[in-house]
Structure formats: structure tokens, C-alpha cells
Design an enzyme around this catalytic site. Structure first.
Site, PDB file in Angstrom:
ATOM      1  N   GLY A 166      -2.072  -2.337  -2.617  1.00 37.22           N
ATOM      2  CA  GLY A 166      -1.259  -1.145  -2.378  1.00 37.22           C
ATOM      3  C   GLY A 166      -0.409  -1.279  -1.128  1.00 37.22           C
ATOM      4  O   GLY A 166      -0.509  -2.258  -0.384  1.00 37.22           O
ATOM      5  N   CYS A 167       0.447  -0.287  -0.898  1.00 38.90           N
ATOM      6  CA  CYS A 167       1.340  -0.300   0.270  1.00 38.90           C
ATOM      7  C   CYS A 167       0.552  -0.290   1.582  1.00 38.90           C
ATOM      8  O   CYS A 167      -0.372   0.510   1.757  1.00 38.90           O
ATOM      9  CB  CYS A 167       2.265   0.915   0.232  1.00 38.90           C
ATOM     10  N   SER A 168       0.917  -1.199   2.474  1.00 36.19           N
ATOM     11  CA  SER A 168       0.345  -1.267   3.832  1.00 36.19           C
ATOM     12  C   SER A 168      -1.182  -1.357   3.832  1.00 36.19           C
ATOM     13  O   SER A 168      -1.832  -0.959   4.803  1.00 36.19           O
ATOM     14  CB  SER A 168       0.791  -0.054   4.659  1.00 36.19           C
TER      15      SER A 168
END
Length: 221
Positions: free
Chosen positions: A103-105
């Protein structure tokens, strides 16, 4: 690794090879990443020995089992999955799984010694993959599929596992991650986001394990 002490403890605690058939995946648990769900539905359906959830939110007991009872854990959704199992609770576990958090970051470690990655390291996870910054879903989906597929295919033929130096015939997780960067359309943005924390894990050679078992049985007789 945060320090040499962490590295030494992980080398004592973990094996550097995992069972490629003992895997659990969580895909689009939020139910709003339709492309991700469609892409990985057929991909994971082909992995007959794997277990997982697609388009369904995991409860805490399911998430805990994924981390503690499986050798490989794959998460493709928003963030790092901490919204389903908080990082503070993760670090209280004994995490067995090499954890791929796409997932993002998800792999963003802040300046303070706190965050998802550190929680997984403290919990004993041998290897964690996460993204340093926000990524686009279609590009990171291509990356994830190419990375996992490349890693698995190299180990489909266990015939090269001839002796105790079998691991020299295969590339580690780090090599396959690096190769998969080229599958992204924005290879310097999305392709550069995923990085590896921890040990250079690889899959077990099952043929070699079987030969060792037969040899031990002969000795016992």
C-alpha cells in the site's frame, strides 16, 4: 535493520528460507480498488496452496494468524494494513511471515523510531517489503504481480537443489524486487518506492529437504 543487535537477533531467530506454499494474502480489503481486485483474483486463484481474502475486511484474529502462522504474507490495499491490525499490537506478536505490504507509504519510516516497519522488525519478521511513498494502484499492481511471479517461477524447478550450496543457484527476494521495477510505467516514481527491510530471504528447496529426510531415515535403520 535498526542496529547490529537487531541483525544478530534476527539471524538467530529466523531461517533465511521460507515455504513458498505456506502463504496468506489480503487483497483490496477496503473494497474500493476494483482494478487491484480484478487483477489479483485470477492471479491468486492459481495458487492452489495459498489462503487469503479478496475484497473482504479481515478481523483481527485472521490478520494475526496471517502474520504468525504463515511463512509469506501479502497485503495489497490502502496503507500498510495497520487500520486492520495496529502496529502497536503487531510488535507484541512473534511474526513468522515475510511480509509484503504494497500500500501507499507502507514502508515509510519517519525520523522518530516508530512506525509499521519497525513494529514488524521488533516482532521478529525476517523480511518486510514496503513503499517509501504514495504510489498509483495500477503501476504498483503490475510491479507486485511481476515481482511475485518472477520469484515463484525461479523456484518451480527444484532440480537444481543438489547440495548444501543450492541457494547459490537462486536469486534472493532483493534481486527479484529490483528486476520488477522495470515493469512500472513510472519506474523512477512507483518502481523506486518498494524497498526491502531485513534479511535477504529465499524459498526453501523442498527436494533437498526430502533427500535429507531419506538420508536420515536410512541412518536410523
Amino acid at each position: 535493520m535498526p542496529s547490529i543487535h537487531f541483525l544478530l537477533s534476527h539471524l538467530r531467530l529466523n531461517k533465511q528460507s521460507i515455504d513458498k506454499d505456506n502463504a496468506f494474502y489480503i487483497v483490496d480489503p477496503g473494497g474500493d480498488l476494483m482494478h487491484t481486485k480484478q487483477k489479483f483474483q485470477s492471479f491468486f486463484d492459481r495458487k492452489k496452496n495459498w489462503n487469503g481474502l479478496i475484497g473482504v475486511q479481515p478481523d483481527e484474529s485472521t490478520y494475526k494468524r496471517a502474520l504468525t502462522e504463515y511463512d509469506l504474507f501479502i497485503y495489497t490495499g490502502h496503507g500498510s494494513g495497520s487500520q486492520y491490525y495496529p502496529s502497536d499490537d503487531v510488535q507484541k506478536l512473534r511474526v513468522q511471515a515475510t511480509s509484503i505490504l504494497m500500500g501507499c507509504s507502507s514502508g515509510n519510516q519517519y525520523f522518530e523510531p516508530y512506525g509499521t516497519i519497525l513494529a514488524y522488525i521488533v516482532a521478529g519478521s525476517p523480511c518486510i517489503i514496503g513503499n517509501l511513498w504514495d504510489v498509483t494502484d495500477r503501476d504498483i499492481d503490475r510491479f507486485t504481480e511481476d515481482f511475485i511471479d518472477s520469484w515463484l517461477k525461479e523456484h518451480e524447478q527444484d532440480g537444481e537443489c543438489k547440495d548444501k550450496f543450492w541457494h547459490l543457484n537462486f536469486s534472493t527476494i532483493c534481486v527479484h524486487l529490483s528486476k520488477a521495477r522495470n515493469s512500472c510505467k513510472m519506474s523512477y516514481l512507483n518502481g523506486s518506492a518498494p524497498i526491502v527491510y531485513g534479511l535477504p530471504i529465499n524459498f526453501k528447496c523442498k527436494n533437498l529437504d526430502k533427500r535429507k529426510s531419506k538420508s536420515n531415515n536410512r541412518k536410523l535403520k
